[in-house]
Write an enzyme that holds these catalytic residues in place. Structure first.
Site, PDB file in Angstrom:
ATOM      1  N   ILE A  68       0.827  -1.201   0.000  1.00  0.00           N
ATOM      2  CA  ILE A  68       0.000   0.000   0.000  1.00  0.00           C
ATOM      3  C   ILE A  68       0.864   1.255   0.000  1.00  0.00           C
ATOM      4  O   ILE A  68       0.548   2.251  -0.663  1.00  0.00           O
ATOM      5  CB  ILE A  68      -0.945  -0.061   1.212  1.00  0.00           C
ATOM      6  CG1 ILE A  68      -1.965  -1.190   0.995  1.00  0.00           C
ATOM      7  CG2 ILE A  68      -1.641   1.264   1.456  1.00  0.00           C
ATOM      8  CD1 ILE A  68      -2.573  -1.748   2.249  1.00  0.00           C
ATOM      9  N   ASP A  69       1.975   1.226   0.723  1.00  0.00           N
ATOM     10  CA  ASP A  69       2.864   2.379   0.818  1.00  0.00           C
ATOM     11  C   ASP A  69       3.493   2.698  -0.533  1.00  0.00           C
ATOM     12  O   ASP A  69       3.484   3.840  -0.994  1.00  0.00           O
ATOM     13  CB  ASP A  69       3.946   2.092   1.860  1.00  0.00           C
ATOM     14  CG  ASP A  69       4.383   3.337   2.615  1.00  0.00           C
ATOM     15  OD1 ASP A  69       3.759   4.395   2.444  1.00  0.00           O
ATOM     16  OD2 ASP A  69       5.339   3.240   3.397  1.00  0.00           O
ATOM     17  N   ASP A  70       4.068   1.687  -1.179  1.00  0.00           N
ATOM     18  CA  ASP A  70       4.662   1.901  -2.489  1.00  0.00           C
ATOM     19  C   ASP A  70       3.631   2.410  -3.485  1.00  0.00           C
ATOM     20  O   ASP A  70       3.912   3.301  -4.291  1.00  0.00           O
ATOM     21  CB  ASP A  70       5.281   0.601  -3.017  1.00  0.00           C
ATOM     22  CG  ASP A  70       6.710   0.431  -2.563  1.00  0.00           C
ATOM     23  OD1 ASP A  70       7.603   0.892  -3.270  1.00  0.00           O
ATOM     24  OD2 ASP A  70       6.923  -0.153  -1.488  1.00  0.00           O
ATOM     25  N   HIS A  74       0.703   8.532   4.027  1.00  0.00           N
ATOM     26  CA  HIS A  74       1.037   8.563   2.602  1.00  0.00           C
ATOM     27  C   HIS A  74      -0.201   8.336   1.731  1.00  0.00           C
ATOM     28  O   HIS A  74      -0.354   8.964   0.680  1.00  0.00           O
ATOM     29  CB  HIS A  74       2.099   7.506   2.295  1.00  0.00           C
ATOM     30  CG  HIS A  74       3.427   7.802   2.918  1.00  0.00           C
ATOM     31  ND1 HIS A  74       4.351   6.830   3.199  1.00  0.00           N
ATOM     32  CD2 HIS A  74       3.983   8.974   3.323  1.00  0.00           C
ATOM     33  CE1 HIS A  74       5.420   7.388   3.751  1.00  0.00           C
ATOM     34  NE2 HIS A  74       5.213   8.675   3.833  1.00  0.00           N
TER      35      HIS A  74
END
Length: 670
Positions: A402-404, A478
């Protein structure tokens, strides 16, 4: 690329600055701005020069010597030793030893028992003698800490493979775990994906209990060789620890009476699960530990070394090796090209590189090619969600994160690509996937939704770090920032994310950092997200965050936070100034409208003063985490991308500032 980790140790005063970068706090704003502009230009040139021909960036990912030691132990176990590899690995391991004979798991950290044991055994395999001074110091320290018996489970598993520890003295996880449906506690999908990929092959290893002939004894590593595993009193039966200790005793009994057909079916099921998740490059999940244990498990089930699965797996392990100029060989636990590329793209764009610059277009083409279009393990909890995420590594289609995905979308938004419809389609799929991965509480974890079971971390087997993937403030920040940039701040997903973030703010004003060290990272991730989502700088949460960041600024003008902040309150917000952490603090302060303050000018001056002549920054300190405290990471590109991003925003202003009118979170609700 070369690794530059430094294993020196020393006592650091957490309340004082520990660097000597000169900072003139009386510099005029114009002078600071001009210095920042020149530093950003140098950093842009440096970063552009590091781009691969295919469009990606990747810095070394340094962790600790257990990666190198276990690589040698694997080769010993499989009988595939290569003397040149052994010599190079031993050179690296020796170079990381501290003066007291120990090995730490992060720069300037204390000696770690398990890392020291594994490094010692690896050097014995390389030919170092137990009476060599550096080995004798290590063995003495190990005994003083209680010996092998006090080491982590994984260390003792490696030793059991050679008869240096008894299998029956290890905690159990049976392969029959594979038969538990997803709604039953302790099924494999209640573990975080990194733990799941490791535990499944280890259930096979634990069931088979192989022992290879030991090339030497290790009596010198026991506190008492006559009683290498002294008995320990069980915790009270009414406590959680007591419950799980007794569950482990029951599993040990089950190992002796497990029906053979059931056990064989369970191991075959686990083997199919492993093989199905092997990536195109032969690795598993793009990370080294699951690959190592998968190779061992399959080998124990009869896969010979020439089997295509095994050949590909072993070849993939070689790609984790970084050969240094001094002839040493360092093993990366993982590789971070997608993460590094999206962060580099953001940094360059925010530093003024034109949006249609060939380097940014090439990076965009590469990132677009990395979007994942097939389902993975995340579909267990989100079966109807269409794929569309990005992973961290070169090859990891089963575990996009999810972050990427959020950061790739933020990067793509900064680039003017010749095929805008292709970019828009990729962004739409990524946004849809990210929203679909929101957990019930309104926040986001890294790989899975609602991966919050309290049970896996309590298993005696799972003492190697965090084994579940609950939502975190940095990842949620993010995603919220990405949704705001996409004009979706007023939608329910973003509003719920904002409310969760506000509820998670610490009393000191900061936010906990799950994937970066620590409160400086968490706060540097959350404040820009809240501002992007429409919270004004005067909002109490923003004011408290700003006050905290300014209160922990070092005397030299920078910011730093030691990894010990995960265990000791006195270290929270304190440590030697680093380029990446100074940048994180500046990103929060700039987003909060504090550009013209003394704190920001001093922070910018620290960054420009710390920059090297080639436009880069040096950073021996570990500012990334795999598991807070238990597994620390030095991302070698962090020291380049984050300072450039901060300097770029100081010089050019906040990106997407013209969209502020579209970012409305309903201030009454916020």
């Amino acid at each position: 690329m070369t690794a530059t980790t430094d294993g020196s140790a020393g006592a650091v005063n957490p309340r004082a600055a520990t660097t000597s970068i000169p900072t003139d706090t009386n510099l005029a704003a114009d002078d600071v701005l001009e210095s920042a502009r020149r530093a950003a230009d140098r950093a842009v040139d440096h970063l552009l020069g590091r781009q691969d021909e295919q469009g990606w960036w990747k810095g070394d990912l340094a962790t600790n010597v257990t990666m190198d030691a276990e690589d040698l132990l694997l080769r010993q176990f499989l009988g595939i030793q290569d003397q040149s590899v052994v010599t190079a690995a031993a050179r690296f391991i020796r170079g990381e030893q501290l003066g007291d004979g120990t090995w730490a798991t992060f720069h300037d950290g204390p000696g770690d028992l398990s890392a020291t044991i594994e490094a010692y055994v690896a050097l014995r395999l390389a030919g170092d003698r137990p009476d060599d001074p550096h080995m004798a110091r290590a063995a003495r320290w190990i005994r003083e800490q209680g010996g092998i018996a006090q080491s982590r489970v994984f260390t003792r598993i490696w030793l059991a493979l050679f008869g240096w520890w008894k299998w029956e003295d290890l905690p159990q996880l049976p392969p029959e775990l594979m038969f538990l449906p997803a709604w039953v506690p302790l099924n494999i999908y209640e573990f975080g994906c990194w733990a799941r990929q490791t535990i499944v092959p280890l259930t096979i290893v634990s069931a088979k209990r192989p022992v290879r002939p030991a090339p030497f004894p290790l009596d010198e590593l026991h506190a008492d060789p006559r009683d290498p595993n002294p008995s320990r009193r069980l915790a009270p039966a009414a406590s959680w620890d007591g419950v799980f200790q007794r569950l482990d005793k029951a599993l040990r009994l089950y190992h002796r009476i497990a029906p053979r057909k059931l056990r064989r079916a369970a191991m075959n099921n686990a083997a199919r699960w492993i093989v199905e998740r092997q990536e195109n490059d032969g690795c598993w999940g793009g990370i080294q530990p699951p690959a190592v244990y998968s190779v061992i498990a399959l080998h124990l089930l009869g896969y010979d070394l020439d089997h295509p699965v095994m050949r590909a797996g072993l070849a993939s392990l070689d790609r984790f090796a970084v050969w240094r100029e001094d002839g040493a060989r360092m093993i990366e636990a993982c590789q971070s090209p997608v993460w590094d590329t999206c962060l580099a793209t953001i940094a360059l764009a925010d530093a003024g590189v034109r949006p249609d610059h060939p380097a940014l277009v090439k990076a965009t083409d590469w990132m677009l090619g990395e979007q994942i279009g097939r389902p993975g393990d995340w579909t267990v909890r989100r079966p109807r969600l269409a794929p569309g995420g990005w992973a961290f590594e070169f090859h990891n289609d089963n575990y996009p994160d999810i972050d990427d995905t959020a950061e790739v979308i933020l990067a793509l938004r900064r680039v003017r690509h010749p095929d805008p419809s292709r970019v828009e389609d990729a962004i739409a799929r990524g946004v849809r996937w990210n929203i679909g991965m929101q957990s019930r509480n309104g926040a986001w974890g890294a790989f899975d939704a609602d991966n919050t079971s309290p049970f896996p971390n309590r298993l005696p087997f799972c003492d190697f770090g965090e084994v579940v993937d609950p939502p975190s403030a940095d990842v949620t920040g993010h995603v919220v920032e990405m949704l705001a940039v996409e004009g979706r701040a007023a939608e329910p997903a973003a509003r719920r994310g904002v409310q969760w973030l506000l509820a998670q703010q610490e009393e000191n004003g900061g936010w906990f950092g799950r994937w970066g060290v620590n409160y400086v990272y968490g706060t540097g991730s959350v404040v820009p997200a809240l501002v992007a989502a429409g919270l004004p700088a005067a909002h109490p949460a923003i004011r408290r965050a700003v006050s905290w960041l300014e209160s922990v600024q070092n005397d030299d003008g920078g910011w730093g936070e030691d990894l010990r902040s995960y265990r000791e309150e006195k270290w929270i917000g304190h440590g030697a100034s680093t380029a990446s952490q100074t940048a994180w603090a500046l990103l929060a302060l700039l987003a909060a409208g504090r550009r013209d303050t003394e704190a920001v000018r001093r922070g910018v001056s620290w960054l420009t003063g710390a920059q090297r002549a080639d436009g880069s920054w040096e950073e021996p300190y570990f500012t990334g985490t795999g598991f807070p405290w238990d597994f620390s990471i030095n991302y070698h590109l962090y020291r380049q991308v984050f300072p450039l991003t901060a300097l770029g925003r100081y010089v050019h202003g906040e990106p997407f500032a013209d969209r502020a009118a579209d970012r409305a979170v309903g201030r009454k609700g916020a």
